[in-house]
Scaffold this active site. Structure first.
Site, mmCIF file in Angstrom:
data_model
loop_
_atom_site.group_PDB
_atom_site.id
_atom_site.type_symbol
_atom_site.label_atom_id
_atom_site.label_comp_id
_atom_site.label_asym_id
_atom_site.label_seq_id
_atom_site.Cartn_x
_atom_site.Cartn_y
_atom_site.Cartn_z
ATOM 1 N N GLU A 1 5.178 -3.808 11.946
ATOM 2 C CA GLU A 1 4.085 -2.847 11.849
ATOM 3 C C GLU A 1 2.967 -3.550 11.105
ATOM 4 O O GLU A 1 3.162 -4.000 9.971
ATOM 5 C CB GLU A 1 4.516 -1.582 11.092
ATOM 6 C CG GLU A 1 5.476 -0.693 11.863
ATOM 7 C CD GLU A 1 4.894 -0.133 13.157
ATOM 8 O OE1 GLU A 1 3.659 -0.153 13.347
ATOM 9 O OE2 GLU A 1 5.694 0.284 14.006
ATOM 10 N N ASN A 11 0.794 -1.239 0.000
ATOM 11 C CA ASN A 11 0.000 0.000 0.000
ATOM 12 C C ASN A 11 0.825 1.288 0.000
ATOM 13 O O ASN A 11 0.318 2.337 -0.375
ATOM 14 C CB ASN A 11 -1.013 -0.008 1.146
ATOM 15 C CG ASN A 11 -0.344 0.016 2.497
ATOM 16 O OD1 ASN A 11 0.718 -0.564 2.673
ATOM 17 N ND2 ASN A 11 -0.950 0.680 3.449
ATOM 18 N N CYS A 36 -2.877 1.818 6.696
ATOM 19 C CA CYS A 36 -2.944 1.198 8.019
ATOM 20 C C CYS A 36 -3.427 2.201 9.054
ATOM 21 O O CYS A 36 -3.962 1.820 10.087
ATOM 22 C CB CYS A 36 -1.585 0.644 8.401
ATOM 23 S SG CYS A 36 -0.294 1.860 8.228
HETATM 24 P P1 NAD Z 1 0.969 -9.190 3.739
HETATM 25 O O1 NAD Z 1 1.188 -9.577 5.157
HETATM 26 O O2 NAD Z 1 0.138 -10.073 2.898
HETATM 27 O O3 NAD Z 1 2.361 -9.054 2.990
HETATM 28 C C1 NAD Z 1 3.384 -8.217 3.496
HETATM 29 C C2 NAD Z 1 4.720 -8.727 2.985
HETATM 30 O O4 NAD Z 1 5.004 -9.983 3.600
HETATM 31 C C3 NAD Z 1 4.751 -8.962 1.474
HETATM 32 O O5 NAD Z 1 5.994 -8.556 0.967
HETATM 33 C C4 NAD Z 1 4.583 -10.461 1.383
HETATM 34 O O6 NAD Z 1 5.107 -11.016 0.196
HETATM 35 C C5 NAD Z 1 5.374 -10.924 2.599
HETATM 36 N N1 NAD Z 1 5.051 -12.292 3.047
HETATM 37 C C6 NAD Z 1 3.900 -12.984 2.855
HETATM 38 N N2 NAD Z 1 4.008 -14.215 3.389
HETATM 39 C C7 NAD Z 1 5.232 -14.305 3.952
HETATM 40 C C8 NAD Z 1 5.935 -15.325 4.661
HETATM 41 N N3 NAD Z 1 5.387 -16.514 4.906
HETATM 42 N N4 NAD Z 1 7.176 -15.066 5.094
HETATM 43 C C9 NAD Z 1 7.752 -13.852 4.870
HETATM 44 N N5 NAD Z 1 7.147 -12.860 4.192
HETATM 45 C C10 NAD Z 1 5.902 -13.073 3.730
HETATM 46 O O7 NAD Z 1 0.390 -7.698 3.775
HETATM 47 P P2 NAD Z 1 -0.113 -6.822 2.529
HETATM 48 O O8 NAD Z 1 -1.435 -7.367 2.090
HETATM 49 O O9 NAD Z 1 0.979 -6.652 1.531
HETATM 50 O O10 NAD Z 1 -0.320 -5.393 3.231
HETATM 51 C C11 NAD Z 1 -1.497 -5.008 3.854
HETATM 52 C C12 NAD Z 1 -1.332 -5.031 5.351
HETATM 53 O O11 NAD Z 1 -0.227 -4.216 5.734
HETATM 54 C C13 NAD Z 1 -2.515 -4.458 6.105
HETATM 55 O O12 NAD Z 1 -2.844 -5.295 7.183
HETATM 56 C C14 NAD Z 1 -2.014 -3.118 6.614
HETATM 57 O O13 NAD Z 1 -2.649 -2.641 7.787
HETATM 58 C C15 NAD Z 1 -0.592 -3.412 6.846
HETATM 59 N N6 NAD Z 1 0.191 -2.176 6.895
HETATM 60 C C16 NAD Z 1 0.651 -1.740 8.104
HETATM 61 C C17 NAD Z 1 1.363 -0.558 8.198
HETATM 62 C C18 NAD Z 1 1.890 -0.080 9.529
HETATM 63 O O14 NAD Z 1 2.843 0.682 9.539
HETATM 64 N N7 NAD Z 1 1.310 -0.510 10.643
HETATM 65 C C19 NAD Z 1 1.639 0.181 7.042
HETATM 66 C C20 NAD Z 1 1.144 -0.282 5.832
HETATM 67 C C21 NAD Z 1 0.432 -1.469 5.768
#
Ligand code: NAD
Length: 479
Positions: free
Chosen positions: A245, A147, A279
């Site tokens: 995060e 995002n 987020c």
């Molecule tokens: P996601 O957890 O699906 O993916 C995040 C990252 O993790 C991606 O690069 C993905 O390829 C990787 N990943 C997936 N499976 C993995 C595994 N088994 N091992 C290691 N890495 C793995 O999240 P998303 O759909 O890309 O993002 C949306 C989420 O991110 C929402 O929940 C949002 O709230 C959160 N977010 C949080 C913040 C914050 O600062 N708190 C900021 C932006 C987004």
């Protein structure tokens, strides 16, 4: 094809992923290399080999490189913003704002490289001196969500490098374009080979390899709660340092004495802009009785004026949802909220086409009133333009509802009462609190992060980033 950057070389992957424009699914942004486990291990080895030299690089070297990266990002903000809007779906002004933020972050951490902090203190023992200093950690695995495809990588990569670490960066699968563009800038900035590596690929392969490899000293992760918990389990199993995060279910309270325009502006901005895919989005509006009906009516009226269209078109207020599965999830939550007794005041429907007939993942933002704290719509993160309204009788009940969530990233209040604003800043269970401002939209030079189920580990950004990206050493000397 756009390749991975490993050990100073651009390398093809084992597969290719197609990056599709959510504003027009006929538009292919590009084809990007997908690494496998072996290539991820190759990147880790390259980063490990580069660490001894880079950890001893001078502050001037690190300043020059990070400052140059920031300068180039800022100079190319229009072009990079266009790419970001095209692959992620936020509007062009939002995307350019994100790129600008990334440029500023590199410049901020360039400055931090020149400001290493330490302390020289007298020992409690005669003739002994004590020095407290910070040292780099080693190889940092950086795993990011889709995002904020430019700003989140920037706020992890810049401090990692500024404090003398090497990086293996795995971006989100949906948005490799911005990650690749950032890596390409870094590849020309003067970093020794192996200091920075880009490994695009699946989370379950490349991401999991970073988590489990003992050569990766620390993991900085932003993403969903489910993946965050996996990161935590893997890191604890091998005692690696990590920071997480994750999601949010951020409340915004509107009190009877709020300025109605301010309250509506804050709720529209943080609920629906960037298609609600932040987020820090306000997804729960907690509104006291005296203003409730006027506020809901004013929200509905404002929502009718929003233009939902191609992210890159002038005049678009809200771009498309990032992909088909996120769109499906958003619509399912709207249906679920209705079944649980919520009243859909407006929006909540998919739109198959832009105003010019482009096929895309468009949806009208949804406002759902008459909800209560137990409903799933108020407990789970939707991550789309779907906002619910809860009614409260007074400030005390509103605060209790705001804190009634497993998350704790951001919280906001619209009020003209200094007393309530002051109380809220102290008692909101969130890492970031906003008064008469949207919950989304934060500065780049101060700490970012949350509490409870939203975050784990030291804060990101600003000078607080040093807590994660360095290790403290205490040295004793007998004169
Ligand atoms: P996601 O957890 O699906 O993916 C995040 C990252 O993790 C991606 O690069 C993905 O390829 C990787 N990943 C997936 N499976 C993995 C595994 N088994 N091992 C290691 N890495 C793995 O999240 P998303 O759909 O890309 O993002 C949306 C989420 O991110 C929402 O929940 C949002 O709230 C959160 N977010 C949080 C913040 C914050 O600062 N708190 C900021 C932006 C987004």
């Amino acid at each position: 094809m756009f390749k991975n950057f490993i050990g100073g070389d651009w390398l093809e992957g084992q597969r290719v992923s197609r990056n599709i424009n959510p504003s027009d699914t006929r538009d292919l942004v590009g084809e990007y290399a997908q690494a496998d486990v072996a290539q991820a291990q190759h990147a880790i080895a390259a980063a490990q080999a580069a660490f001894a030299g880079w950890s001893l690089s001078t502050p001037q070297q690190r300043f020059d490189i990070l400052d140059a990266v920031g300068t180039e990002i800022l100079a190319r903000r229009q072009e990079l913003g266009d790419l970001l809007a095209r692959e992620e779906g936020k509007t062009l002004p939002e995307a350019m704002g994100e790129v600008t933020r990334a440029g500023h972050i590199f410049k901020f951490f360039a400055g931090e490289a020149l400001r290493p902090t330490g302390e020289l203190v007298p020992s409690v023992r005669a003739g002994v001196g004590v020095e407290i200093s910070r040292e780099p950690l080693g190889v940092i695995g950086i795993i990011t969500p889709w995002n904020f495809p430019m700003a989140i990588p920037a706020w992890k990569i810049a401090p990692a490098l500024a404090y003398g670490n090497c990086v293996v960066f795995k971006p989100a699968d949906l948005v490799p374009g911005s990650a690749w563009a950032l890596a390409e800038i870094l590849s020309r900035a003067g970093l020794p080979a192996g200091v920075f590596n880009l490994v695009m690929g699946r989370g379950s392969e490349v991401g999991a390899t970073l988590l489990d490899d003992t050569r990766v000293t620390a993991i900085s992760f932003t993403g969903s709660v489910a993946t965050g918990h996996r990161v935590a389990a893997s890191c604890v199993a091998r005692m690696a340092k990590f920071q997480l995060e994750m999601g949010g279910k951020n409340p915004m309270i509107v009190l009877d004495d709020a300025d109605l325009d301010v309250a509506v502006n804050c709720a529209i901005n943080s609920g629906f802009f960037s298609t609600g895919q932040r987020c820090t989005a306000s997804s729960r509006l907690i509104v006291t009785d005296g203003i409730h009906d006027r506020f809901v009516a004013a929200m509905a009226q404002r929502m009718q004026t929003l233009t939902i269209d191609d992210a890159r078109k002038v005049g678009t207020d809200i771009g498309p949802v990032v992909d088909q599965s996120q769109l499906r999830q958003n619509l399912e939550y709207v249906a679920m909220a209705r079944e649980e007794g919520g009243r859909v005041v407006c929006g909540g429907e998919a739109m198959a086409f832009s105003k010019d007939g482009q096929p895309g993942f468009y949806m009208r933002p949804a406002l759902i009133a008459d909800t209560d704290a137990a409903m799933r719509i108020n407990r789970e993160e939707v991550f789309g333009p779907v906002v619910s309204v809860l009614r409260a009788t007074n400030y005390e009940q509103a605060l209790a509802l705001a804190n009634d969530t497993p998350f704790g990233l951001a919280a906001g209040i619209a009020t003209q009462s200094l007393k309530h604003a002051t109380h809220f800043k102290r008692h909101a269970q969130a890492g970031m609190v906003m008064v008469n401002l949207p919950t989304a939209g934060v500065d780049y030079h101060v700490p970012f992060g949350g509490r409870k189920g939203s975050s784990y580990g030291p804060r990101e950004q600003g000078r607080y980033a040093a807590e994660f990206f360095t290790s403290v050493k205490t040295a004793y000397t007998q004169a």
